[in-house]
Design an enzyme around this catalytic site. Structure first.
Site, PDB file in Angstrom:
ATOM      1  CG  HIS A 188      -2.358   0.590   0.965  1.00  0.00           C
ATOM      2  ND1 HIS A 188      -2.370   1.545   0.076  1.00  0.00           N
ATOM      3  CD2 HIS A 188      -3.396   0.270   1.480  1.00  0.00           C
ATOM      4  CE1 HIS A 188      -3.922   1.873  -0.011  1.00  0.00           C
ATOM      5  NE2 HIS A 188      -4.472   1.012   0.684  1.00  0.00           N
ATOM      6  NE  ARG A 189       6.137  -0.019   2.333  1.00  0.00           N
ATOM      7  CZ  ARG A 189       7.163  -0.594   2.213  1.00  0.00           C
ATOM      8  NH1 ARG A 189       8.179  -0.125   3.299  1.00  0.00           N
ATOM      9  NH2 ARG A 189       7.629  -1.765   1.526  1.00  0.00           N
TER      10      ARG A 189
END
Length: 445
Positions: free
Chosen positions: A418-419
């Site tokens: 998700h980064r």
């Protein structure tokens, strides 16, 4: 001038390795390009080639030694015209045995350097002349017994308690000759190996007698290989540091299976047989190019966006999981993907992959369908941004053109970092993958 042979860095990430096997012995003539040893790195067992020429004078690190740091002297080479015996005696700087595990010798999984000459004698088959017991130096105090790796193995095999053996080597070190002269039938049963002796054990060797756990169940202890240690460390870091999220889709495979059957009929004369996995590799690669915001890796302060899709494919090898890479999978033909993948998988199982064949990759594919697994979530292989996990294709009720039918359906699950990849982008990739699998002509044009 003597040449020190040092533990090489066989991959960019290698910090230490296991000296799995020596292919030369003291006294052998070594030429540039000769294979001297097999070294187990963090991903594979690789051959170590000689760069210099000469005669191998001594071996400083025995085969089977684990945790040998890059740059550690592992052998000495005498150049042309040099006295081999003199070079053998002029080995690595001695390390006092009382320096413990912070010393270079201890960190390599070998004993302190004051025993290197004895270790060299054991490698060549020569036995050191035992000293009279009165001349032997006293054993170090404490629980640790100073003995050569070979002496420890012989003692364990014969049931000899090294506490009762007087060492004739340097600083009271117990050597092969001391153990062989001891009477196994009068010695006390070998005590359980302590931390120091456990470090000297050959890799992945189970204990002779199953022990009992605190719960009463018998077990055998097996040491982790270098590859298994790296897998444990990297995947632990991935789950702890990478914020995973997961997306799953059901994919109808009937059209893809029909296309595979037709293609294999045409490729039979060329000896090529496409697998379902080959087509899935291509589908993931094409999907990554259609949704380039998922073909990325997180690099701390930056994100790398890749202009091609290099797909890492999970392969179960005897030493552990490894992911050889099909480079440029988005532009390769299916026949090329198939032949490349077969060659890489074979090399992976034999431990013969080269670093460039398993390091890198822009995304990964893991397929457990052949084991009947319906669905699973895979762990991301950092710094990659995603991994696709696919299960078995099986007959399921499925709505086709508004009517309920039986279709061959596979569940695919994407794990995303998700980064680097937002949820909407991950969803677009899953949709593109599903579309390509269900309309597979897009894989051949």
């Amino acid at each position: 001038m003597p040449i020190a042979i040092k533990m090489p860095a066989l991959s960019p990430t290698m910090e230490e390795g296991t000296l799995a096997k020596w292919l030369v012995k003291p006294g052998d003539t070594v030429r540039s390009g000769d294979i001297m040893a097999e070294i187990e790195t963090d991903k594979a067992t690789m051959e170590f080639e000689a760069v210099d020429e000469g005669v191998l004078a001594s071996i400083a690190v025995e085969e089977g030694s684990e945790g040998v740091k890059v740059g550690t002297v592992i052998a000495m080479l005498a150049e042309e015209g040099e006295d081999v015996d003199a070079v053998a005696k002029a080995d690595a700087p001695a390390v006092s045995p009382d320096k413990g595990k912070d010393t270079p010798a201890a960190s390599t999984g070998s004993e302190p350097a004051d025993g290197d000459a004895e270790a060299s004698d054991e490698q060549s088959g020569a036995e050191p002349e035992p000293k009279p017991a009165s001349e032997a130096a006293p054993k170090p105090s404490g629980d640790r017994i100073i003995a050569s790796p070979l002496a420890k193995r012989i003692a364990e095999q014969q049931g000899i308690d090294l506490v009762g053996v007087t060492g004739s080597g340097p600083n009271g070190r117990i050597v092969k000759a001391d153990v062989e002269s001891a009477q196994a039938d009068t010695a006390a049963p070998a005590k359980p190996r302590d931390e120091a002796t456990a470090e000297m054990a050959p890799p992945r060797t189970p204990s002779k007698t199953p022990a009992e756990s605190e719960y009463g169940a018998p077990y055998e202890e097996e040491k982790l290989s270098s590859v298994r240690k790296i897998i444990a460390r990297r995947l632990t870091e991935s789950k702890q540091q990478v914020p995973h999220y997961y997306l799953a889709v059901d994919v109808r495979l009937d059209a893809l299976l029909d296309l595979r059957k037709q293609l294999n009929a045409g490729l039979e004369a060329d000896g090529i047989k496409l697998s379902v996995n080959d087509l899935l590799i291509k589908a993931l690669a094409r999907a990554l190019m259609r949704v380039p915001q998922c073909n990325v890796s997180f690099q701390g302060e930056t994100i790398h966006k890749y202009s091609r899709a290099d797909v890492s494919v999970a392969v179960a090898a005897p030493s552990g999981l490894i992911t050889p890479i099909v480079t440029e999978a988005d532009t390769r033909g299916l026949a090329s993907i198939s032949t490349t993948m077969k060659a890489l998988a074979e090399k992976a199982r034999e431990g013969k992959l080269q670093p460039h064949e398993y390091q890198g990759g822009t995304a990964s594919l893991s397929n457990l369908g052949m084991f009947g697994i319906k669905q699973f979530d895979a762990v991301i292989n950092p710094p990659q941004g995603m991994i696709m996990a696919v299960g078995a294709g099986e007959p399921r009720p499925y709505v086709v053109d508004g009517a309920l039918q039986i279709a061959t359906v596979m569940t695919a699950s994407g794990s995303f970092d998700h980064r680097a990849i937002d949820g909407a982008d991950g969803a677009q990739l899953m949709e593109a993958f599903k579309t390509l699998c269900e309309n597979p002509m897009g894989l051949v044009v």
